[in-house]
Scaffold this motif. Structure first.
Motif, short mmCIF file in Angstrom:
data_model
loop_
_atom_site.label_atom_id
_atom_site.label_comp_id
_atom_site.label_asym_id
_atom_site.label_seq_id
_atom_site.Cartn_x
_atom_site.Cartn_y
_atom_site.Cartn_z
N ALA A 1 0.22 8.72 -8.21
CA ALA A 1 0.61 7.57 -7.39
C ALA A 1 -0.55 7.12 -6.50
CB ALA A 1 1.84 7.90 -6.55
N HIS A 2 -1.27 8.07 -5.92
CA HIS A 2 -2.44 7.72 -5.11
C HIS A 2 -3.49 7.00 -5.97
CE1 HIS A 2 -1.96 9.19 -0.99
NE2 HIS A 2 -1.28 10.22 -1.48
N GLY B 1 0.78 -1.22 0.00
CA GLY B 1 0.00 0.00 0.00
C GLY B 1 0.81 1.27 0.00
N THR B 2 2.14 1.14 -0.13
CA THR B 2 3.02 2.31 -0.12
C THR B 2 3.75 2.42 -1.44
OG1 THR B 2 3.35 2.18 2.28
CG2 THR B 2 4.97 3.43 1.01
N ALA B 3 3.72 3.61 -2.03
CA ALA B 3 4.50 3.90 -3.23
C ALA B 3 5.73 4.68 -2.82
CB ALA B 3 3.66 4.70 -4.22
N ARG B 4 6.89 4.10 -3.07
CA ARG B 4 8.16 4.78 -2.81
C ARG B 4 8.71 5.27 -4.13
NH1 ARG B 4 7.63 0.69 0.89
NH2 ARG B 4 8.16 1.24 3.05
N LEU C 1 5.49 8.05 -0.68
CA LEU C 1 6.73 8.59 -0.14
C LEU C 1 7.64 8.99 -1.30
CD1 LEU C 1 7.53 5.94 2.64
CD2 LEU C 1 6.34 8.12 2.90
N ILE C 2 8.01 10.25 -1.36
CA ILE C 2 8.97 10.70 -2.35
C ILE C 2 10.32 10.80 -1.67
CG2 ILE C 2 9.62 12.57 -3.92
CD1 ILE C 2 6.71 13.09 -4.42
#
Length: 368
Positions: free
Chosen positions: A342-343, A320-323, A358-359
């Motif tokens: 990204a969302h 569930g996290t985009a890095r 997270l960028i």
């Protein structure tokens, strides 16, 4: 072949590529129509074709891929560059005969798995593979067992890969369905599709379709995409259907004579592509989508982020996290657009999770 050799900027080539790839605006088309136009979606792993389709089709429903795989109108098959593509059944039958001879050359070279098959008789290996992959689908584990039984002194992985190169095969469900990462199951093409591969499909038509989806392009670009010889002969066969340009470096590019170019000033939205997406790998010179300063250092096996039409970072999604790792400094507006896209992608891929974007600042962080 016609044309005045007009010089095209990288930005014109960029916008033209994005338009032909349906990456400037999501289109109202079906998954089979998209696969037909793009000559397949890269499917070396399960998620990339879904990400590729989501980035190109408005309101994309992943169940459409599942239905296509189940009714056999879509298949996962090793084609261009020896990698798996999601294509229509019709394209599997007409493209495979062009690719198959090139695949069969690979296993007995010294560079294949450190010479794992050197010293074996190719025809004997093929015959044993044909016995292992019969008329019914067979799981990868069964093929490994057969490889061990036939060649106990060899690693089974390269033997199985050799069989999959030597024999016209495709992957069958359940692998490849939405969020289904099952182990591969393989079938010969003819029993699965109820038809034999068609050796009569002209290679010139295949390259013409490449230009429609990836052009303008050089003969080296065409060969990089396909790993097939004969690009120049194909262009000659197409005759006046093709015209020529030059790029910023003076290289000759070819395109369909009736194909238009896209205004270089057209805005390009942020897009997050799957790894190995053909939009980023289908040219020898990737300057039209990957800035020249980054070509040597940018990893191939990553999921790219397009900002203003060019690769400007890469990302990874887990739990569930985009890095996301930028490759250059982004403006506040660009950063906000990347976060929004990204969302949206997280909502598509993992709707049951609370999304987090997270960028990051360091490439090492994405592997942590």
């Amino acid at each position: 072949m016609t044309g005045a050799g007009d010089r095209l900027s990288d930005r014109t080539l960029n916008r033209t590529l994005l338009a032909r790839q349906h990456l400037l605006a999501r289109g109202r088309l079906g998954i089979a129509e998209l696969c037909e136009h793009l000559i397949g979606l890269q499917a070396q792993d399960v998620p990339p074709p879904f990400v590729g389709a989501w980035s190109r089709i408005a309101d994309f429903d992943p169940a459409a891929v599942d239905r296509g795989l189940e009714d056999r109108s879509l298949v996962r098959i090793t084609l261009m560059r020896g990698t798996i593509h999601l294509v229509t059944a019709a394209d599997a039958l007409r493209i495979a005969p062009h690719i198959q001879p090139e695949l069969e050359k690979v296993p007995f070279r010294k560079g294949f798995n450190f010479g794992a098959m050197v010293g074996l008789d190719p025809e004997e290996v093929r015959a044993r593979g044909a016995a292992a992959i019969g008329a019914e689908p067979v799981a990868a584990a069964e093929l490994r067992a057969a490889a061990l039984a036939h060649y106990p002194d060899r690693q089974p992985g390269p033997v199985v890969q050799t069989w999959l190169y030597q024999l016209p095969v495709l992957q069958v469900p359940p692998r490849g369905r939405w969020r289904d990462n099952s182990r591969p199951v393989w079938s010969r093409i003819e029993p699965w599709l109820g038809a034999a591969p068609d050796p009569g499909y002209p290679r010139a038509e295949l390259f013409a379709r490449y230009l429609a989806a990836f052009g303008p392009a050089s003969t080296a670009d065409m060969q990089t995409w396909s790993k097939l010889p004969g690009a120049k002969q194909a262009l000659d066969a197409l005759g006046d259907r093709v015209r020529s340009y030059t790029d910023e470096r003076g290289k000759v590019l070819y395109d369909l004579a009736d194909a238009g170019l896209t205004d270089p000033d057209v805005p390009a939205p942020v897009r997050l592509l799957g790894w190995y997406d053909n939009a980023t790998l289908a040219h020898r010179d990737r300057s039209r989508i990957l800035p020249e300063s980054a070509q040597r250092s940018f990893p191939v096996m990553v999921s790219p982020v397009l900002v203003d039409g060019f690769v400007a970072g890469h990302y990874r999604i887990t739990g569930g996290t985009a890095r996301i790792v930028p490759a250059r400094r982004w403006s506040a507006a660009e950063r906000a657009e990347v976060e929004a896209e990204a969302h949206a992608l997280l909502g598509f891929l993992e709707p049951e999770r609370d999304p987090e974007v997270l960028i990051l600042e360091r490439d090492a962080d994405i592997r942590g």
